[in-house]
Design a protein around this motif. Structure first.
Motif, PDB file in Angstrom:
ATOM      1  N   CYS A 133      44.078  43.903  46.672  1.00  0.00           N
ATOM      2  CA  CYS A 133      44.718  42.585  46.585  1.00  0.00           C
ATOM      3  C   CYS A 133      43.684  41.523  46.926  1.00  0.00           C
ATOM      4  CB  CYS A 133      45.939  42.493  47.513  1.00  0.00           C
ATOM      5  SG  CYS A 133      45.540  42.359  49.267  1.00  0.00           S
ATOM      6  N   GLY A 134      44.083  40.262  46.785  1.00  0.00           N
ATOM      7  CA  GLY A 134      43.143  39.163  46.993  1.00  0.00           C
ATOM      8  C   GLY A 134      42.633  39.030  48.405  1.00  0.00           C
ATOM      9  N   ILE A 135      43.283  39.704  49.362  1.00  0.00           N
ATOM     10  CA  ILE A 135      42.824  39.669  50.758  1.00  0.00           C
ATOM     11  C   ILE A 135      41.592  40.544  50.935  1.00  0.00           C
ATOM     12  CG2 ILE A 135      43.477  40.190  53.156  1.00  0.00           C
ATOM     13  CD1 ILE A 135      46.406  39.740  52.302  1.00  0.00           C
ATOM     14  N   ASP A 136      41.520  41.650  50.179  1.00  0.00           N
ATOM     15  CA  ASP A 136      40.427  42.606  50.329  1.00  0.00           C
ATOM     16  C   ASP A 136      39.079  41.954  50.036  1.00  0.00           C
ATOM     17  OD1 ASP A 136      42.116  44.818  50.954  1.00  0.00           O
ATOM     18  OD2 ASP A 136      42.643  44.963  48.841  1.00  0.00           O
ATOM     19  N   ASP A 160      35.617  35.787  44.582  1.00  0.00           N
ATOM     20  CA  ASP A 160      34.424  36.610  44.742  1.00  0.00           C
ATOM     21  C   ASP A 160      34.684  37.914  43.996  1.00  0.00           C
ATOM     22  OD1 ASP A 160      32.412  38.339  45.548  1.00  0.00           O
ATOM     23  OD2 ASP A 160      32.350  37.582  47.598  1.00  0.00           O
ATOM     24  N   THR A 161      33.965  38.161  42.930  1.00  0.00           N
ATOM     25  CA  THR A 161      34.251  39.312  42.073  1.00  0.00           C
ATOM     26  C   THR A 161      33.442  40.562  42.422  1.00  0.00           C
ATOM     27  OG1 THR A 161      32.596  38.599  40.434  1.00  0.00           O
ATOM     28  CG2 THR A 161      34.873  37.805  40.149  1.00  0.00           C
ATOM     29  N   ASN A 162      32.701  40.534  43.524  1.00  0.00           N
ATOM     30  CA  ASN A 162      31.860  41.687  43.855  1.00  0.00           C
ATOM     31  C   ASN A 162      32.656  42.986  43.942  1.00  0.00           C
ATOM     32  OD1 ASN A 162      29.365  40.396  43.957  1.00  0.00           O
ATOM     33  ND2 ASN A 162      29.599  39.813  46.101  1.00  0.00           N
ATOM     34  N   ILE A 173      39.697  51.668  37.422  1.00  0.00           N
ATOM     35  CA  ILE A 173      40.483  50.528  36.960  1.00  0.00           C
ATOM     36  C   ILE A 173      41.064  49.823  38.182  1.00  0.00           C
ATOM     37  CG2 ILE A 173      42.481  49.784  35.597  1.00  0.00           C
ATOM     38  CD1 ILE A 173      42.144  52.561  34.105  1.00  0.00           C
ATOM     39  N   PRO A 174      40.653  48.574  38.472  1.00  0.00           N
ATOM     40  CA  PRO A 174      41.260  47.857  39.588  1.00  0.00           C
ATOM     41  C   PRO A 174      42.656  47.361  39.224  1.00  0.00           C
ATOM     42  CG  PRO A 174      39.600  46.486  38.521  1.00  0.00           C
ATOM     43  CD  PRO A 174      39.574  47.813  37.817  1.00  0.00           C
ATOM     44  N   ILE A 175      43.606  47.623  40.099  1.00  0.00           N
ATOM     45  CA  ILE A 175      44.957  47.086  39.958  1.00  0.00           C
ATOM     46  C   ILE A 175      45.143  46.096  41.095  1.00  0.00           C
ATOM     47  CG2 ILE A 175      47.424  47.606  39.939  1.00  0.00           C
ATOM     48  CD1 ILE A 175      46.828  50.274  38.755  1.00  0.00           C
ATOM     49  N   ILE A 176      45.303  44.821  40.750  1.00  0.00           N
ATOM     50  CA  ILE A 176      45.179  43.740  41.729  1.00  0.00           C
ATOM     51  C   ILE A 176      46.527  43.078  42.000  1.00  0.00           C
ATOM     52  CG2 ILE A 176      44.015  41.575  42.287  1.00  0.00           C
ATOM     53  CD1 ILE A 176      41.791  42.423  40.320  1.00  0.00           C
ATOM     54  N   ALA A 177      46.940  43.098  43.264  1.00  0.00           N
ATOM     55  CA  ALA A 177      48.131  42.381  43.710  1.00  0.00           C
ATOM     56  C   ALA A 177      47.733  40.966  44.090  1.00  0.00           C
ATOM     57  CB  ALA A 177      48.759  43.095  44.910  1.00  0.00           C
ATOM     58  N   THR A 178      48.561  40.009  43.714  1.00  0.00           N
ATOM     59  CA  THR A 178      48.185  38.600  43.860  1.00  0.00           C
ATOM     60  C   THR A 178      48.660  38.018  45.196  1.00  0.00           C
ATOM     61  OG1 THR A 178      50.131  38.006  42.543  1.00  0.00           O
ATOM     62  CG2 THR A 178      48.043  38.211  41.401  1.00  0.00           C
ATOM     63  N   VAL A 179      48.027  38.507  46.240  1.00  0.00           N
ATOM     64  CA  VAL A 179      48.219  37.988  47.592  1.00  0.00           C
ATOM     65  C   VAL A 179      46.845  37.593  48.110  1.00  0.00           C
ATOM     66  CG1 VAL A 179      49.136  38.464  49.893  1.00  0.00           C
ATOM     67  CG2 VAL A 179      50.091  39.643  47.918  1.00  0.00           C
TER      68      VAL A 179
END
Length: 295
Positions: A133-136, A160-162, A173-179
């Motif tokens: 998620c966006g916190i990571d 930051d896309t690193n 495959i990244p699965i991204i939660a929008t937090v």
């Protein structure tokens, strides 16, 4: 039907399959080693068979050498969890008002259950995935929503896309939660369409796909025969001024415009209710939804 008829039918079916594969080959070659961002949400996430179909498609794209990033929402799951704890959902102009307690629920639901269920399903479909998620790694740089007081609803100032690039470069495959969170550690709910568009821009994606509950961009939202199959982004303002694009479609279309103007080659709004809609859009001439492009 005799054996000869059976053989002829088999031959016709095999020719059809061969035609489909040969027709798709140039598109597969075009997308190889390119990045595709898929925004996944809405009722498409609620139907188990559709979910499985979408994850199969994502796994296939990855197997073909395409770098896929999945960005997901989960509004219904959040609403159901709030209901379970006796907390009412409140919306302002279609956006969820998020107080501090609700922000924690959003984090728990999106980055927890919803995200990990998708990771598990994708892996069962043969894909290698990692849920984040966006916190990571402080991936989303977030501040409070500036236009309206929505509580802990945030705007993404930067990404930051690193971490994303590390994942896709290692064939996951990244699965991204929008937090996301701000510099003080406050948790914020982030609009998934916004996050997907900004991620696509930041990673220089070839394509951004919004999976929705509609056929695409319609001149008459009640008539799917009025589908606009493709549109140049500089001509969209006229459609908005004329009222052809209105309501909740306006912010989604604005994300499409911004993404194309900021380097994403093509953006699509497709009907996620149609099985294999991702593959139909990416690997056929006709496609299935609306394509946004810049001349």
């Amino acid at each position: 039907m005799n054996n000869i008829d059976n053989l002829e039918n088999i031959e016709i079916k095999n020719k059809d399959k061969a035609f489909i594969l040969n027709h798709a080959l140039p598109y597969i070659q075009k997308y190889k080693d390119k990045t595709v961002v898929v925004k996944y949400g809405g009722s498409v996430m609620e139907n188990p068979e559709l979910k499985k179909s979408v994850m199969h498609n994502v796994a296939l794209l990855s197997t073909l050498g395409i770098k896929v990033i999945v960005v997901h929402g989960g509004g219904k799951d959040i609403t159901e969890m709030l209901k379970k704890i006796g907390k009412e959902s409140k919306f302002i102009n279609g956006l969820r008002y998020t107080d501090k307690e609700t922000a924690e629920i959003v984090k728990m639901v999106l980055a927890g259950k919803v995200n990990k269920d998708l990771v598990s399903l994708l892996q069962n479909c043969g894909g290698k995935s990692i849920g984040i998620c966006g916190i990571d790694d402080y991936m989303f740089k977030v501040s409070k929503h500036k236009k309206e007081d929505l509580g802990f609803v945030g705007e993404i100032d930067d990404i930051d896309t690193n971490l994303i690039e590390t994942i896709i470069n290692n064939k996951y495959i990244p699965i991204i939660a929008t937090v996301g969170c701000d510099s003080l550690g406050n948790i914020y709910n982030i609009n998934a369409d916004t996050a997907a568009a900004k991620i696509a821009e930041k990673v220089n994606a070839e394509t951004l796909i919004f999976m929705t509950d509609t056929a695409g961009l319609l001149k008459d939202k009640e008539d799917e025969s009025t589908l606009i199959s493709k549109i140049e982004v500089n001509s969209i303002d006229k459609l908005i001024d004329n009222g052809d694009i209105s309501g909740g479609m306006i912010p989604k279309v604005q994300h499409c415009i911004n993404a194309v103007k900021n380097g994403v080659n093509k953006v699509f709004i497709i009907d996620g209710r149609v099985p294999h809609s991702i593959l139909i859009e990416m690997f056929t001439d006709e496609g299935i939804g609306t394509m946004f492009y810049k001349e």
